[in-house]
Motif scaffolding. Structure first.
Motif, PDB file in Angstrom:
ATOM      1  N   ARG A  86       0.854  -1.194   0.000  1.00 53.19           N
ATOM      2  CA  ARG A  86       0.000   0.000   0.000  1.00 53.19           C
ATOM      3  C   ARG A  86       0.881   1.233   0.000  1.00 53.19           C
ATOM      4  O   ARG A  86       1.779   1.374   0.823  1.00 53.19           O
ATOM      5  CB  ARG A  86      -0.877  -0.016   1.250  1.00 53.19           C
ATOM      6  CG  ARG A  86      -1.817   1.153   1.262  1.00 53.19           C
ATOM      7  CD  ARG A  86      -2.736   1.119   2.464  1.00 53.19           C
ATOM      8  NE  ARG A  86      -3.795   2.114   2.271  1.00 53.19           N
ATOM      9  CZ  ARG A  86      -4.752   2.347   3.144  1.00 53.19           C
ATOM     10  NH1 ARG A  86      -4.814   1.649   4.255  1.00 53.19           N
ATOM     11  NH2 ARG A  86      -5.665   3.273   2.903  1.00 53.19           N
ATOM     12  N   ARG A 126      -7.140   1.604  -6.749  1.00 54.43           N
ATOM     13  CA  ARG A 126      -6.412   1.925  -5.517  1.00 54.43           C
ATOM     14  C   ARG A 126      -6.770   0.914  -4.430  1.00 54.43           C
ATOM     15  O   ARG A 126      -7.747   0.183  -4.525  1.00 54.43           O
ATOM     16  CB  ARG A 126      -6.679   3.363  -5.073  1.00 54.43           C
ATOM     17  CG  ARG A 126      -8.134   3.787  -5.043  1.00 54.43           C
ATOM     18  CD  ARG A 126      -8.294   5.279  -4.796  1.00 54.43           C
ATOM     19  NE  ARG A 126      -8.174   5.612  -3.370  1.00 54.43           N
ATOM     20  CZ  ARG A 126      -8.206   6.870  -2.914  1.00 54.43           C
ATOM     21  NH1 ARG A 126      -8.302   7.887  -3.742  1.00 54.43           N
ATOM     22  NH2 ARG A 126      -8.123   7.112  -1.615  1.00 54.43           N
ATOM     23  N   TYR A 127      -5.961   0.923  -3.377  1.00 55.30           N
ATOM     24  CA  TYR A 127      -6.080  -0.049  -2.287  1.00 55.30           C
ATOM     25  C   TYR A 127      -7.502  -0.152  -1.748  1.00 55.30           C
ATOM     26  O   TYR A 127      -8.022  -1.239  -1.494  1.00 55.30           O
ATOM     27  CB  TYR A 127      -5.105   0.372  -1.184  1.00 55.30           C
ATOM     28  CG  TYR A 127      -5.144  -0.475   0.063  1.00 55.30           C
ATOM     29  CD1 TYR A 127      -4.409  -1.663   0.127  1.00 55.30           C
ATOM     30  CD2 TYR A 127      -5.892  -0.098   1.183  1.00 55.30           C
ATOM     31  CE1 TYR A 127      -4.421  -2.434   1.285  1.00 55.30           C
ATOM     32  CE2 TYR A 127      -5.913  -0.869   2.330  1.00 55.30           C
ATOM     33  CZ  TYR A 127      -5.176  -2.035   2.380  1.00 55.30           C
ATOM     34  OH  TYR A 127      -5.202  -2.806   3.511  1.00 55.30           O
TER      35      TYR A 127
END
Length: 609
Positions: A37, A80-81
């Motif tokens: 991340r 995205r994470y």
């Protein structure tokens, strides 16, 4: 050959859902790194236990905020994470995610959220919130909007902190494999996008067989963990398949990168050091072209082109050896390959992080020579083929016998059948259960469990599939974006000066258009502006006229997302006619004939555009 089957290596479990993997991973190997991340520009490892705790906390927050078992929730964000976190949190409580492309227009968003009956939506930032805000009065079911960049995850986690973990567990054990996991909207040929209903079992059949069959790609050795940086849009089924496969394998470090722009992607590849990437052909083309341009700038173009030729010949010799049709690279070729490996290939691999050995390509066709070049340079790209309706890949090239220029054999558990008219039909555990609220389209696509793909193809003697065309005319850019040409063409044609418009862009980096003029309308337009009448050749070069047509193109582009918009166009001096074989008797465009007749003009659009 008309039909080829590869038996499954893994069968879908009889119980449970996709989120179970998160909890199993944490129980079996809590300290195993499963995600990377990026926080404030630095990559941090996330262990299986950490990820489970975050998924659990977010799942409790969703329950506390009123999301219920079976509810549908939109996700509108780049890769995205938090997307992966939301997916697994929603799946933990039996909710269904509805991905929305971050570039979608208000009209597209309204349709998807309305058709799916979404009760909530997670957006990335204020622009997305405003896109939804513009149509929210037409979405009676939508009662919650969370914004990632405004701290939504922390707020939700705090809101659910009072709930017991076992509340989530109760929801999770109630999920069965045949439950819907996600509804992914496809670009429809005509009219509205259709919502593909994909179940937990569809993803299990797809991902588990891929992880097993492509073991060299997903395998982690002690001290050398398999890792992938995901930069495909997660709104696309290919990206989702990678996300789920990585988490289900339990050993792959998965990172997210929201931007495909080289300036942002290349530094992240260097920092994250993936061992494999999944991309569309366009990305591999860009890597090749930028390496070549770099060589040209430093006066080493000749050497680069020689190195590329050696890589291609070397990979071709290896391919012959794998299929038993040749001895493999000879001594001279091996020597040349070693020399160029130090001078050229190693530098290219270094730019991609230095550990990259495998790639998977899908979304549109990849040139055989490009595939051979990468293999010769030490990165084997396995080309595959599939649709949203087949939960991504239905075929792919096997690791030990890659046949470049084909889309490979059926993935384990899949049958490919070529119908009498050449259409590709698919059967297997990853085939979707139908379109949401659209029985007519479902009946057209599914026949006793077989998916009629609308693509045309051929199977060779060893069951390798080659896609030869499309029955209908959806364009697929080399970025893997499906675009329906008709609505764009109609909108451009609505301009009084335009006679016809043909949108092109199949296997190209972007969408472009050829436009013809209506002679009477143009004559009138010239008179009204006090301009002399012009020959067609002069008209094509008239700046004012070009501005008028540009307006029509801009108007058409408001209907679609950025990736589907017409980037450049060419005004043609002559019209398409039936006499020239470019129109049908009912004046429909004969696309193939037009593209053939205007090959040079189309090439120019991509080389000067």
């Amino acid at each position: 050959m008309r039909e080829f089957t590869v038996p499954p290596l893994v069968t879908a479990p009889p119980v449970g859902g996709l989120a179970d993997a998160v909890f199993t991973n944490a129980a079996e190997a809590p300290d195993q790194v499963v995600l990377g991340r990026k926080v404030d520009g630095v990559w941090h490892d996330v262990t299986a236990a950490q990820f489970r705790d975050e998924v659990l906390a977010l799942a409790k927050g969703l329950l506390a905020d009123g999301v219920r078992f079976g509810d549908r929730v939109g996700i509108m964000a780049r890769t995205r994470y938090e997307w992966t976190l939301f997916d697994f949190a929603l799946w933990s409580i039996g909710a269904q995610s509805v991905p929305v492309y971050p570039t979608s227009s208000s009209d597209q968003v309204r349709w998807m959220l309305h058709d799916s009956g979404a009760v909530a939506c997670m957006v990335e930032h204020e622009d997305h919130a405003m896109t939804i805000g513009a149509v929210v009065d037409q979405l009676p079911h939508l009662t919650r909007l969370w914004q990632l960049d405004a701290g939504a995850v922390d707020e939700l986690m705090a809101a659910g902190a009072y709930l017991d973990d076992e509340v989530v567990d109760r929801h999770r054990v109630a999920i069965t494999p045949d439950a819907i996991a996600t509804i992914i909207y496809t670009s429809g040929t005509t009219g509205r996008p259709k919502g593909c209903l994909l179940t937990h079992a569809n993803f299990m059949a797809e991902c588990d067989n891929i992880v097993e069959r492509w073991e060299p790609v997903f395998h982690s050795k002690p001290g050398d963990q398999a890792s992938t940086l995901l930069f495909l849009p997660l709104a696309h089924v290919f990206g989702r398949m990678v996300e789920v496969a990585a988490i289900r394998s339990g050993r792959v470090r998965l990172g997210h990168q929201p931007s495909l722009a080289a300036a942002e992607l290349i530094p992240d590849l260097a920092a994250f050091k993936p061992t494999f990437v999944l991309a569309v052909p366009y990305v591999f083309e860009k890597v090749f072209h930028s390496a070549r341009r770099k060589a040209e700038l430093s006066g080493k173009l000749g050497a680069f082109d020689k190195a590329a030729e050696v890589a291609i010949r070397y990979a071709e010799a290896q391919e012959h050896k794998a299929f038993g049709t040749g001895p493999g690279p000879g001594a001279g070729l091996r020597m040349a390959h070693q020399v160029y490996d130090k001078l050229v290939y190693a530098k290219m691999r270094e730019a991609l992080g230095g550990r990259l050995r495998h790639g998977m390509s899908g979304g549109s066709g990849m040139e055989r020579r490009l595939g051979l070049f990468f293999a010769g340079a030490g990165i084997t790209v396995y080309e595959g083929y599939g649709l949203t309706e087949s939960t991504a890949a239905a075929t792919a090239n096997p690791p030990e016998q890659t046949r470049f220029g084909t889309v490979g054999q059926p993935i384990p558990g899949t049958t490919v059948h070529i119908a009498d008219d050449g259409e590709v039909w698919l059967y297997g555990g990853q085939i979707f259960s139908g379109y949401l609220n659209n029985p007519k389209a479902t009946d057209e696509a599914l026949h006793d469990g077989w998916l009629a793909t609308g693509d045309l193809g051929m199977l060779d003697e060893q069951g390798y599939l080659t896609i030869t065309g499309r029955k209908k005319e959806i364009l697929v850019t080399s970025g893997g974006k499906s675009v329906s040409p008709a609505p764009l063409e109609e909108r451009v044609r609505a301009h009084p000066l335009v006679a016809q418009c043909v949108v092109v862009g199949n296997d190209r980096p972007f969408i472009a258009a050829l436009v013809t003029l209506d002679p009477e309308a143009v004559s009138h337009w010239l008179t009204m502006r006090g301009k002399p009448q012009m020959t067609p050749a002069d008209l094509v070069r008239d700046k004012d006229l070009e501005m008028e047509v540009r307006r029509a193109v801009v108007a058409a582009n408001t209907l679609v997302s950025q990736a589907e918009s017409i980037r450049t166009f060419r005004i043609l001096a002559a019209q398409f006619s039936e006499e020239k074989g470019l129109l049908t008797p009912s004046l429909k465009l004969k696309r193939k004939a037009i593209e053939k007749t205007y090959t040079a003009e189309i090439e120019a659009l991509y080389h000067h555009g």
